[in-house]
Design a protein around this motif. Structure first.
Motif, PDB file in Angstrom:
ATOM      1  N   TYR A 233     136.231 148.787  39.558  1.00  0.00           N
ATOM      2  CA  TYR A 233     136.747 148.225  40.801  1.00  0.00           C
ATOM      3  C   TYR A 233     138.051 147.481  40.533  1.00  0.00           C
ATOM      4  N   SER A 234     138.989 147.638  41.452  1.00  0.00           N
ATOM      5  CA  SER A 234     140.235 146.870  41.413  1.00  0.00           C
ATOM      6  C   SER A 234     140.577 146.440  42.835  1.00  0.00           C
ATOM      7  N   GLY A 235     141.224 145.273  42.951  1.00  0.00           N
ATOM      8  CA  GLY A 235     141.626 144.803  44.265  1.00  0.00           C
ATOM      9  C   GLY A 235     141.469 143.300  44.398  1.00  0.00           C
ATOM     10  N   VAL A 236     141.254 142.857  45.645  1.00  0.00           N
ATOM     11  CA  VAL A 236     141.249 141.421  45.954  1.00  0.00           C
ATOM     12  C   VAL A 236     139.991 141.071  46.735  1.00  0.00           C
ATOM     13  N   LEU A 237     139.361 139.947  46.339  1.00  0.00           N
ATOM     14  CA  LEU A 237     138.266 139.342  47.085  1.00  0.00           C
ATOM     15  C   LEU A 237     138.718 137.973  47.575  1.00  0.00           C
ATOM     16  N   GLY A 242     139.023 130.762  51.700  1.00  0.00           N
ATOM     17  CA  GLY A 242     140.351 131.342  51.662  1.00  0.00           C
ATOM     18  C   GLY A 242     140.920 131.559  50.275  1.00  0.00           C
ATOM     19  N   LYS A 243     140.159 131.239  49.244  1.00  0.00           N
ATOM     20  CA  LYS A 243     140.651 131.435  47.884  1.00  0.00           C
ATOM     21  C   LYS A 243     140.513 132.892  47.484  1.00  0.00           C
ATOM     22  N   LYS A 244     141.545 133.437  46.827  1.00  0.00           N
ATOM     23  CA  LYS A 244     141.567 134.849  46.465  1.00  0.00           C
ATOM     24  C   LYS A 244     141.234 135.045  44.986  1.00  0.00           C
ATOM     25  N   TYR A 245     140.611 136.187  44.697  1.00  0.00           N
ATOM     26  CA  TYR A 245     140.213 136.538  43.339  1.00  0.00           C
ATOM     27  C   TYR A 245     140.643 137.976  43.065  1.00  0.00           C
ATOM     28  N   GLN A 246     141.396 138.159  41.993  1.00  0.00           N
ATOM     29  CA  GLN A 246     141.903 139.472  41.621  1.00  0.00           C
ATOM     30  C   GLN A 246     140.928 140.155  40.663  1.00  0.00           C
ATOM     31  N   LEU A 247     140.628 141.421  40.951  1.00  0.00           N
ATOM     32  CA  LEU A 247     139.833 142.244  40.048  1.00  0.00           C
ATOM     33  C   LEU A 247     140.694 143.400  39.561  1.00  0.00           C
ATOM     34  N   HIS A 248     140.632 143.667  38.259  1.00  0.00           N
ATOM     35  CA  HIS A 248     141.372 144.788  37.698  1.00  0.00           C
ATOM     36  C   HIS A 248     140.466 145.536  36.732  1.00  0.00           C
ATOM     37  N   ASN A 249     140.113 146.758  37.095  1.00  0.00           N
ATOM     38  CA  ASN A 249     139.221 147.593  36.275  1.00  0.00           C
ATOM     39  C   ASN A 249     137.957 146.839  35.876  1.00  0.00           C
ATOM     40  N   GLN A 250     137.305 146.249  36.888  1.00  0.00           N
ATOM     41  CA  GLN A 250     136.051 145.537  36.652  1.00  0.00           C
ATOM     42  C   GLN A 250     134.889 146.513  36.815  1.00  0.00           C
ATOM     43  N   LEU A 251     134.062 146.627  35.785  1.00  0.00           N
ATOM     44  CA  LEU A 251     132.948 147.564  35.825  1.00  0.00           C
ATOM     45  C   LEU A 251     131.950 147.186  36.917  1.00  0.00           C
ATOM     46  N   GLY A 252     131.456 148.183  37.639  1.00  0.00           N
ATOM     47  CA  GLY A 252     130.471 147.941  38.687  1.00  0.00           C
ATOM     48  C   GLY A 252     129.779 149.223  39.102  1.00  0.00           C
ATOM     49  N   LEU A 253     128.917 149.116  40.104  1.00  0.00           N
ATOM     50  CA  LEU A 253     128.137 150.246  40.597  1.00  0.00           C
ATOM     51  C   LEU A 253     128.488 150.544  42.047  1.00  0.00           C
ATOM     52  N   ALA A 254     128.332 151.809  42.433  1.00  0.00           N
ATOM     53  CA  ALA A 254     128.428 152.232  43.827  1.00  0.00           C
ATOM     54  C   ALA A 254     127.342 153.271  44.060  1.00  0.00           C
ATOM     55  N   GLU A 255     126.866 153.342  45.292  1.00  0.00           N
ATOM     56  CA  GLU A 255     125.729 154.235  45.565  1.00  0.00           C
ATOM     57  C   GLU A 255     125.921 154.947  46.894  1.00  0.00           C
ATOM     58  N   ASP A 256     125.535 156.216  46.931  1.00  0.00           N
ATOM     59  CA  ASP A 256     125.535 157.040  48.130  1.00  0.00           C
ATOM     60  C   ASP A 256     124.166 157.717  48.190  1.00  0.00           C
TER      61      ASP A 256
END
Length: 261
Positions: A233-237, A242-256
């Protein structure tokens, strides 16, 4: 029927090794009726895994050919899980309790090699209910140690239908509720790239899949098309303050997932 699986993913070799069981009528499978106390267990004496829950703390015990573990999952002080129950369909209901970014202690051995756990994080997901006969959902989960602190994220779409969501971010144990989640990908062309956002603008992520654990079952009256992806995962949370957190190539899961039951 009881369906169970446990898998190990090696990032460097991009290799996925799994053990799985399908037990008719739930034979040899025990489930807990509560996320606070109880035991869920499947397998034989030689090969099994179980979740042993005591006063809300989850313990994971695994005895398999390639994986042995005795682990405890611990939340930061005063950190609360997500707990949600909503109406489903005409007269059904769905309950879920989840908690991300939990510390891991104990012992973990993979291919006879002990693993360090000081930087390990975990999450649990307890769900139950009477869902629609045909149910489909998308899901995202992240447990991350970042320069801004420990971050956990749970996002889902497709099960809760009443305007409530199970979308939550934990920052150093503090819970931040999020808006409805959107998962944009094309499973018919390439499901290796996803865009994941929330309607409140607090989540803006891309997901790049590395590997996928798949399970497809068609017995006519029961169908299951399960795909759980491991990736980056990459992007902004943005939290509720209102505080922002940057993610860059953070390992995680996704499901369909699609199920007919």
């Amino acid at each position: 029927a009881a369906s169970s699986f446990c898998y190990l993913y090696d990032i460097k070799s991009n290799r996925l090794v799994q053990s799985e069981w399908l037990r008719p009528f739930g034979l040899g499978c025990r489930l807990s009726s509560s996320p606070q106390n109880g035991i869920a267990r499947v397998g034989s004496k030689q090969h099994h895994f179980e979740f042993d829950i005591k006063d809300g703390q989850w313990h994971v015990n695994i005895t398999l050919t390639n994986i042995q573990a005795k682990l405890a999952l611990s939340a930061p002080p005063l950190s609360l899980p997500l707990s949600l129950s909503t109406p489903t369909g005409y007269n059904g209901w769905t309950y879920t309790q989840k908690h991300n970014a939990l510390a891991v202690t104990g012992e973990l051995t993979i291919y006879s090699e002990p693993q360090p756990l000081q930087h390990a994080l975990a999450s649990y997901d307890f769900s139950a209910g009477y869902m629609r006969a045909k149910t489909a959902w998308r899901w995202a989960s992240i447990n991350a140690i970042t320069s801004q602190g420990t971050i956990g994220l749970n996002l889902a779409a497709g099960v809760n239908e009443t305007g409530n969501t199970e979308n939550v971010m934990w920052v150093n144990g503090q819970r931040h509720f999020l808006g409805a989640a959107n998962f944009l990908f094309n499973r018919h062309i390439s499901d290796d790239f996803w865009q994941v956002t929330t309607n409140d603008g607090q989540v803006d992520l891309t997901f790049r899949a590395l590997n996928c654990r798949k399970e497809k079952l068609n017995l006519g009256f029961i169908k299951n098309n399960f795909r759980q992806y491991i990736g980056y995962y990459s992007g902004v949370l943005t939290d509720n303050e209102g505080k922002k957190y940057q993610l860059h190539n953070q390992l995680g899961l996704a499901e369909d997932h699609f199920a007919k039951w």
